[in-house]
Design a protein around this motif. Structure first.
Motif, short mmCIF file in Angstrom:
data_model
loop_
_atom_site.label_atom_id
_atom_site.label_comp_id
_atom_site.label_asym_id
_atom_site.label_seq_id
_atom_site.Cartn_x
_atom_site.Cartn_y
_atom_site.Cartn_z
N SER A 293 0.83 -1.21 0.00
CA SER A 293 0.00 0.00 0.00
C SER A 293 0.86 1.26 0.00
N CYS A 295 3.89 1.45 -1.08
CA CYS A 295 4.54 1.52 -2.40
C CYS A 295 3.58 2.07 -3.45
N GLY A 296 2.27 1.82 -3.27
CA GLY A 296 1.29 2.37 -4.19
C GLY A 296 1.31 3.89 -4.21
N VAL A 299 4.51 4.98 -6.11
CA VAL A 299 4.37 4.84 -7.56
C VAL A 299 3.41 5.89 -8.11
N GLY A 300 2.26 6.07 -7.43
CA GLY A 300 1.28 7.04 -7.91
C GLY A 300 1.81 8.47 -7.91
N SER A 324 -9.18 5.06 -6.67
CA SER A 324 -9.18 4.76 -5.24
C SER A 324 -10.56 4.30 -4.78
N THR A 348 -3.82 -1.37 -1.84
CA THR A 348 -2.78 -0.91 -2.77
C THR A 348 -3.38 -0.07 -3.88
N VAL A 349 -4.53 -0.48 -4.41
CA VAL A 349 -5.22 0.30 -5.45
C VAL A 349 -5.65 1.66 -4.89
N SER A 351 -4.18 3.39 -2.52
CA SER A 351 -2.99 4.23 -2.40
C SER A 351 -2.46 4.67 -3.77
N LEU A 352 -2.53 3.76 -4.73
CA LEU A 352 -2.06 4.08 -6.08
C LEU A 352 -2.87 5.24 -6.66
#
Length: 490
Positions: A293, A295-296, A299-300, A324, A348-349, A351-352
């Motif tokens: 999460s 890391c999301g 990356v985002g 989100s 994770t999605v 957070s991305l």
């Protein structure tokens, strides 16, 4: 260079949580002292942001960064060698004040150092990613240090980083201050500190104890002090220039930051408990499952500058918020027995999608302010998420707890001891403790009922969060549709 101090401040938010059991045993902490050791840093950090941001505009942003880093390093050493609960609480408070200098100074220096809009966006994305990086690696670093050293070592991590910032800042960062600004309004600084401190205290108290007289009094008092603060800003030399809020890019971006972090913190409040108390993971393993999460977000946030080369910031933020919302939708089918992969994927999605929002709204807030007000704009871009996080924990946390108590009351097995029923109806942690004291078949029934009830609360929070994000996405897409991407600026 600008990522180092923000990484430092974010590490301090996560690492002490892991060390608390060892600290409690060594210093014989009461439950109240344990809470203050964790909370006082965030309280003083949030309350001091506005004051420190505007102070940097006046005395120099590099100077503020260096002084703040020095104080942070000294306070970290004092915290590591604290000999009493009172000393540790005091040093954590000092760390919070010092930490409030780091993020506004870093963001305002990014705004003045990178005049090109596209470069500024990239710089801010790196700063935001470093905050998420600190959140991700904090439990891992803290766990390793606690496994090999005593609890004070987790605080000493900050000392060499502080020295590095002090050594490199004069070589890599130009000084910037605004001579035209007058003296700082000390009364306004005190009012901003008091308003944020009292308001966040009331919200956190409500999250734990419900809407009682203490939380109501604190929230109302904080709002009244805040209103006094706003009224005072109509003076000729205000701490915050209220004309900044006339810009839709500024005001809408601040609101988006608040609502985005509102749902993020509200969900994380439940997800952290879910991993440990429903799936039965240890704190370290639960921390490892939260790394994707974090890391999301990284990356985002780092993808945001590239995305704005193809679409306007408002549309990128809106699309991220919609993504989100879909991540929250993934949490609704989660079950206690087999939902771990879906829970991790959904978080994770989430957070991305929130990563671009954090970068681009922060960039719009800082970029839409005049250079002489970059410090206060940076401070406001950090205060909004702090308030949003406190609101999320208080409001969504209260809703989730209410659902849990309602569900568990109607499903708890009959014939249990009264103290076990009382503990189970209070919190999921209480239910787990009560189940451990009961015979296996009865304890398993109680645990199943409590975990199912907690899952119902998580499902409702996820649904509410998805609706909030979709509404915010629509608002941002409409209100910021005219804001051009960096490549078209100038």
């Amino acid at each position: 260079m600008l990522a180092l101090p923000t990484l430092l401040a974010s590490l301090e938010l996560t690492i002490p949580n892991l060390a608390l059991p060892a600290i409690s045993q060594d210093l014989s902490l009461s439950s109240a002292q344990s809470l203050w050791i964790i909370d006082i840093y965030g309280f003083l950090l949030a309350g001091s942001l506005i004051t420190m941001g505007t102070l940097g505009d006046r005395i120099g942003r590099r100077r503020l960064l260096m002084v703040g880093s020095a104080v942070f390093g000294v306070a970290s050493v004092l915290a590591a060698y604290s000999t009493s609960a009172e000393m540790l609480i005091a040093t954590r408070a000092l760390l919070g004040v010092a930490g409030a200098t780091l993020m506004p100074a870093a963001l305002s220096l990014a705004a003045t150092l990178f005049r090109d809009a596209r470069q500024r966006t990239v710089a801010i994305s790196v700063v935001i990613a470093s905050v998420a990086g600190g959140t991700a690696i904090g439990p891992l670093i803290g766990g390793w240090f606690l496994q090999h050293f005593w609890w004070g070592a987790v605080f000493l991590i900050a000392a060499p980083v502080s020295v590095l910032v002090i050594a490199l800042a004069p070589l890599l960062l130009p000084e910037h201050r605004e001579e035209a600004l007058g003296r700082m309004d000390v009364v306004s600084a005190g009012l901003s500190l008091a308003a944020v401190l009292v308001l966040i205290y009331g919200l956190k108290h409500m999250a734990v104890n419900g809407l009682d007289i203490v939380s109501i009094a604190a929230i109302v008092t904080g709002l009244l002090i805040g209103a006094w603060f706003v009224r005072r800003q109509h003076r000729s030399d205000p701490l915050i220039d209220l004309r900044l809020f006339r810009s839709p890019a500024f005001s809408v971006s601040l609101g988006t930051l608040l609502f985005g972090v509102f749902v993020l913190f509200g969900a994380n409040f439940f997800l952290a408990q879910y991993l440990q108390l429903v799936f039965g993971l240890s704190p370290l393993h639960a921390g490892l499952w939260t790394v994707p999460s974090a890391c999301g977000v990284i990356v985002g946030s780092t993808l945001a500058p590239m995305l704005t080369r193809r679409a306007r910031p408002g549309f990128v933020v809106g699309a991220g918020l919609a993504l989100s919302a879909a991540g929250f939708g993934m949490l609704i089918p989660v079950t206690p027995g087999s939902g771990l992969p879906l829970l991790v994927l959904g978080s994770t999605v989430i957070s991305l999608g929130l990563g671009p929002m954090m970068t681009l709204t922060t960039d719009l807030v800082v970029g839409s302010a005049p250079p002489e007000r970059a410090g206060e704009a940076s401070a406001l871009s950090e205060t909004a998420p702090e308030l949003g996080g406190a609101l999320g924990i208080a409001i969504l946390g209260t809703i989730g707890v209410a659902v849990y108590r309602s569900e568990v009351t109607s499903t708890v097995p009959l014939g249990l001891p009264e103290d076990a029923v009382r503990s189970a109806e209070e919190t999921l942690g209480g239910a787990v403790s009560a189940a451990e004291r009961l015979p296996a078949p009865v304890g398993d029934l109680l645990l199943t009922a409590a975990r199912t009830a907690f899952t119902e609360g998580l499902h409702l929070i996820a649904a509410i969060s998805a609706v909030v994000l979709l509404a915010t996405a629509a608002l941002v897409s409409v209100m910021l549709r005219h804001v051009r991407p960096a490549k078209e600026s100038g």
